[in-house]
Design a protein around this motif. Structure first.
Motif, PDB file in Angstrom:
ATOM      1  N   MET A   1       1.165  -1.308  -0.281  1.00 17.26           N
ATOM      2  CA  MET A   1       0.036   0.029  -0.111  1.00 17.26           C
ATOM      3  C   MET A   1       0.698   1.148  -0.380  1.00 17.26           C
ATOM      4  SD  MET A   1      -3.376   1.235   2.167  1.00 17.26           S
ATOM      5  CE  MET A   1      -3.984  -0.564   2.559  1.00 17.26           C
ATOM      6  N   ASP A   2       1.738   0.784   0.811  1.00 18.91           N
ATOM      7  CA  ASP A   2       3.307   2.002   0.522  1.00 18.91           C
ATOM      8  C   ASP A   2       3.198   2.528  -0.498  1.00 18.91           C
ATOM      9  OD1 ASP A   2       2.221   2.178   3.469  1.00 18.91           O
ATOM     10  OD2 ASP A   2       4.563   1.895   3.599  1.00 18.91           O
ATOM     11  N   ASP A   3       3.925   1.733  -1.325  1.00 17.97           N
ATOM     12  CA  ASP A   3       4.182   2.064  -3.108  1.00 17.97           C
ATOM     13  C   ASP A   3       3.049   2.549  -3.908  1.00 17.97           C
ATOM     14  OD1 ASP A   3       7.170   1.101  -2.382  1.00 17.97           O
ATOM     15  OD2 ASP A   3       5.781  -0.983  -2.679  1.00 17.97           O
ATOM     16  N   MET A   4       1.792   1.911  -3.669  1.00 17.54           N
ATOM     17  CA  MET A   4       0.676   2.931  -4.652  1.00 17.54           C
ATOM     18  C   MET A   4       0.419   3.978  -3.912  1.00 17.54           C
ATOM     19  SD  MET A   4      -2.302  -0.266  -4.859  1.00 17.54           S
ATOM     20  CE  MET A   4      -1.737  -1.743  -5.680  1.00 17.54           C
ATOM     21  N   MET A   5       0.322   4.082  -2.540  1.00 17.58           N
ATOM     22  CA  MET A   5      -0.375   6.065  -1.938  1.00 17.58           C
ATOM     23  C   MET A   5       0.807   7.095  -2.514  1.00 17.58           C
ATOM     24  SD  MET A   5      -3.558   5.398  -1.535  1.00 17.58           S
ATOM     25  CE  MET A   5      -3.032   7.113  -0.704  1.00 17.58           C
ATOM     26  N   GLY A   6       2.747   6.561  -2.191  1.00 17.84           N
ATOM     27  CA  GLY A   6       3.431   7.284  -1.939  1.00 17.84           C
ATOM     28  C   GLY A   6       3.808   7.439  -1.361  1.00 17.84           C
ATOM     29  N   ALA A   7       5.101   8.182  -1.026  1.00 17.11           N
ATOM     30  CA  ALA A   7       6.106   8.521  -0.146  1.00 17.11           C
ATOM     31  C   ALA A   7       5.364   9.549   1.155  1.00 17.11           C
ATOM     32  CB  ALA A   7       7.245   8.775  -0.051  1.00 17.11           C
ATOM     33  N   ASP A   8       5.064  10.572   0.479  1.00 13.86           N
ATOM     34  CA  ASP A   8       3.300  11.705   1.276  1.00 13.86           C
ATOM     35  C   ASP A   8       2.909  10.779   2.114  1.00 13.86           C
ATOM     36  OD1 ASP A   8       2.708  11.564  -1.029  1.00 13.86           O
ATOM     37  OD2 ASP A   8       1.803  13.215  -1.020  1.00 13.86           O
TER      38      ASP A   8
ATOM     39  N   LYS B   1      -2.611  -2.903  19.242  1.00 10.07           N
ATOM     40  CA  LYS B   1      -0.958  -3.697  18.812  1.00 10.07           C
ATOM     41  C   LYS B   1      -0.569  -3.293  18.240  1.00 10.07           C
ATOM     42  CE  LYS B   1       2.317  -7.823  18.319  1.00 10.07           C
ATOM     43  NZ  LYS B   1       3.190  -6.899  19.412  1.00 10.07           N
ATOM     44  N   ASP B   2       0.330  -2.618  17.108  1.00 11.21           N
ATOM     45  CA  ASP B   2       1.214  -1.954  15.852  1.00 11.21           C
ATOM     46  C   ASP B   2       1.544  -3.445  15.465  1.00 11.21           C
ATOM     47  OD1 ASP B   2       1.941  -0.851  13.786  1.00 11.21           O
ATOM     48  OD2 ASP B   2       4.408  -0.159  14.497  1.00 11.21           O
ATOM     49  N   LEU B   3       0.646  -3.867  13.874  1.00  5.56           N
ATOM     50  CA  LEU B   3       1.067  -4.852  13.024  1.00  5.56           C
ATOM     51  C   LEU B   3       2.066  -4.413  11.887  1.00  5.56           C
ATOM     52  CD1 LEU B   3      -2.878  -6.087  12.845  1.00  5.56           C
ATOM     53  CD2 LEU B   3      -1.212  -6.346  14.611  1.00  5.56           C
ATOM     54  N   THR B   4       2.659  -3.437  12.288  1.00  9.50           N
ATOM     55  CA  THR B   4       4.038  -3.221  11.145  1.00  9.50           C
ATOM     56  C   THR B   4       4.762  -3.529  10.671  1.00  9.50           C
ATOM     57  OG1 THR B   4       3.106  -0.287  11.209  1.00  9.50           O
ATOM     58  CG2 THR B   4       5.340  -1.242  10.636  1.00  9.50           C
ATOM     59  N   GLY B   5       5.643  -4.208  12.072  1.00  7.22           N
ATOM     60  CA  GLY B   5       6.470  -5.129  12.077  1.00  7.22           C
ATOM     61  C   GLY B   5       5.932  -6.629  11.549  1.00  7.22           C
ATOM     62  N   VAL B   6       4.534  -7.140  12.015  1.00  3.48           N
ATOM     63  CA  VAL B   6       3.747  -8.364  11.217  1.00  3.48           C
ATOM     64  C   VAL B   6       4.371  -8.393   9.362  1.00  3.48           C
ATOM     65  CG1 VAL B   6       2.417  -9.146  11.751  1.00  3.48           C
ATOM     66  CG2 VAL B   6       3.208  -8.283  13.786  1.00  3.48           C
ATOM     67  N   GLY B   7       3.019  -6.706   9.386  1.00  8.28           N
ATOM     68  CA  GLY B   7       3.140  -6.566   7.937  1.00  8.28           C
ATOM     69  C   GLY B   7       4.408  -6.474   6.947  1.00  8.28           C
ATOM     70  N   ARG B   8       5.459  -6.232   7.698  1.00  6.77           N
ATOM     71  CA  ARG B   8       6.677  -6.719   6.342  1.00  6.77           C
ATOM     72  C   ARG B   8       7.003  -7.855   6.324  1.00  6.77           C
ATOM     73  NH1 ARG B   8       8.698  -1.832  10.452  1.00  6.77           N
ATOM     74  NH2 ARG B   8       8.987  -0.161   9.803  1.00  6.77           N
ATOM     75  N   PHE B   9       7.069  -8.472   7.791  1.00  5.90           N
ATOM     76  CA  PHE B   9       7.744 -10.384   7.592  1.00  5.90           C
ATOM     77  C   PHE B   9       6.364 -10.935   6.278  1.00  5.90           C
ATOM     78  CE2 PHE B   9       6.174 -14.564   8.750  1.00  5.90           C
ATOM     79  CZ  PHE B   9       7.511 -15.181   8.079  1.00  5.90           C
ATOM     80  N   LEU B  10       5.153 -10.467   6.497  1.00  7.40           N
ATOM     81  CA  LEU B  10       4.122 -10.899   5.664  1.00  7.40           C
ATOM     82  C   LEU B  10       4.353 -10.270   3.775  1.00  7.40           C
ATOM     83  CD1 LEU B  10       0.658 -10.581   7.388  1.00  7.40           C
ATOM     84  CD2 LEU B  10       2.153 -13.149   7.430  1.00  7.40           C
ATOM     85  N   SER B  11       4.725  -9.152   3.580  1.00  9.30           N
ATOM     86  CA  SER B  11       4.876  -8.638   2.332  1.00  9.30           C
ATOM     87  C   SER B  11       6.081  -9.300   1.495  1.00  9.30           C
ATOM     88  CB  SER B  11       5.615  -6.595   2.769  1.00  9.30           C
ATOM     89  OG  SER B  11       3.907  -6.065   3.234  1.00  9.30           O
ATOM     90  N   MET B  12       7.305  -9.934   3.114  1.00 10.24           N
ATOM     91  CA  MET B  12       8.500 -10.408   2.521  1.00 10.24           C
ATOM     92  C   MET B  12       7.918 -12.197   1.934  1.00 10.24           C
ATOM     93  SD  MET B  12      11.721  -9.286   3.978  1.00 10.24           S
ATOM     94  CE  MET B  12      11.037  -9.699   5.832  1.00 10.24           C
TER      95      MET B  12
ATOM     96  N   ILE C   1      -0.830 -16.268   5.628  1.00 10.25           N
ATOM     97  CA  ILE C   1      -0.166 -15.133   4.743  1.00 10.25           C
ATOM     98  C   ILE C   1      -1.235 -13.738   4.465  1.00 10.25           C
ATOM     99  CG2 ILE C   1       1.697 -14.041   3.455  1.00 10.25           C
ATOM    100  CD1 ILE C   1       2.905 -16.335   3.130  1.00 10.25           C
ATOM    101  N   PHE C   2      -2.522 -14.476   3.251  1.00 13.36           N
ATOM    102  CA  PHE C   2      -3.012 -13.099   3.403  1.00 13.36           C
ATOM    103  C   PHE C   2      -4.246 -13.331   4.298  1.00 13.36           C
ATOM    104  CE2 PHE C   2      -1.103 -14.282  -0.795  1.00 13.36           C
ATOM    105  CZ  PHE C   2      -1.280 -13.405  -1.253  1.00 13.36           C
ATOM    106  N   ALA C   3      -4.150 -13.930   5.574  1.00 14.45           N
ATOM    107  CA  ALA C   3      -4.970 -13.777   6.347  1.00 14.45           C
ATOM    108  C   ALA C   3      -4.869 -12.256   7.735  1.00 14.45           C
ATOM    109  CB  ALA C   3      -5.709 -15.507   7.173  1.00 14.45           C
ATOM    110  N   GLY C   4      -3.504 -13.097   7.639  1.00  9.63           N
ATOM    111  CA  GLY C   4      -1.970 -11.933   8.737  1.00  9.63           C
ATOM    112  C   GLY C   4      -2.693 -10.233   7.684  1.00  9.63           C
ATOM    113  N   LEU C   5      -1.951  -9.897   6.491  1.00  7.16           N
ATOM    114  CA  LEU C   5      -2.161  -8.965   5.042  1.00  7.16           C
ATOM    115  C   LEU C   5      -3.284  -8.680   5.571  1.00  7.16           C
ATOM    116  CD1 LEU C   5      -0.234 -10.435   2.506  1.00  7.16           C
ATOM    117  CD2 LEU C   5       0.503  -8.126   4.059  1.00  7.16           C
TER     118      LEU C   5
END
Length: 268
Positions: free
Chosen positions: A25-32, A176-187, A216-220
């Motif tokens: 999603m970050d790639d689609m929405m852009g850095a800003d 809970k912040d899921l950012t770390g889990v999200g990075r792992f699942l994206s990889m 994987i997609f349940a977590g995503l």
């Protein structure tokens, strides 16, 4: 007779269930439009997040409906079946290789071309791209009602929808912040795509792709729901956040359904 549709796993790509591609999603929405550091939702300015998420799920539901219509359009047309799969349903014989590979990779090409541009599009155009993508996915997985029985299709979709609802609720309500889990699942998705390509040559691999892919997609689903919510709270609904969010959630739901169908679906 549709029940005469070929069922040889080693040679028929319809038995290599389609994996809908995704871009972060970050790639689609852009850095800003990055969600930034995790913040407690309390105190954020954009409080109508429930209403906004309703819009996201409405877009996603529309995409699912378009996919279903595309599947119906293909299986209702012997000419379309012959064109895509190279199978004549009137005689029960193969007429060629068909254009399945073309439709198999068309959604991936569309995501690669449009993905990073979608946030800058006019809202109507962005929504149209989502529907085109959903239609292409529908054509790509139109083998489903030709291979699997109706009870399995309904049952697996119900299970996938239930899993999706639970994981989306977790993503929406958890503190809970899921950012770390999200990075792992994206990889993990990258590895899953590689394994999927390997399974085209070695079909037995796809059992493990499907089993792992469900989780994987349940977590995503949870991660993306939280990210959509956080982005809205930090930035509001500017750009095409609702459409991009719907696309990400749609991809997760479709993949969970296809993986479950491969694992548990009964074949006609």
């Amino acid at each position: 007779d549709l029940h005469s549709f070929p069922t040889r796993r080693s040679s028929d790509l319809q038995h290599q269930p389609y994996q809908a591609p995704r871009i972060d999603m970050d790639d689609m929405m852009g850095a800003d439009y990055a969600p930034g550091q995790w913040q407690d939702p309390a105190g954020q300015l954009h409080a109508d997040v429930g209403k906004f998420m309703g819009i996201v799920f409405a877009w996603m539901s529309a995409a699912v409906a378009v996919t279903a219509l595309a599947i119906w359009a293909v299986v209702s047309s012997p000419a379309a079946i012959e064109f895509i799969y190279g199978f004549d349903v009137t005689t029960g014989t193969r007429t060629g290789s068909g254009a399945q590979m073309l439709f198999l990779f068309a959604p991936l090409v569309l995501v690669m071309i449009v993905g990073k541009r979608i946030n800058g599009m006019a809202p109507g155009l962005a929504g149209g791209m989502l529907m085109i993508y959903a239609a292409l996915v529908g054509v790509s997985i139109s083998y489903v009602p030709l291979v699997y029985d109706a009870g399995s299709i309904v049952g697996c979709f119900a299970v996938a929808a239930g899993m999706f609802a639970v994981m989306a609720a977790i993503g929406f309500f958890t503190k809970k912040d899921l950012t770390g889990v999200g990075r792992f699942l994206s990889m993990a998705v990258v590895g899953l795509m590689i394994a999927w390509l390997v399974s085209l040559a070695f079909p037995a691999v796809y059992f493990w792709v499907s089993a792992i892919g469900v989780f994987i997609f349940a977590g995503l689903t949870a991660k993306d729901t939280q990210e959509i919510k956080q982005m809205y709270m930090l930035h509001g609904g500017r750009g095409n956040l609702a459409v991009v969010g719907a696309l990400m959630l749609y991809i997760s739901l479709v993949n969970m359904f296809l993986f479950l169908l491969y694992l548990f679906g009964g074949r006609d």
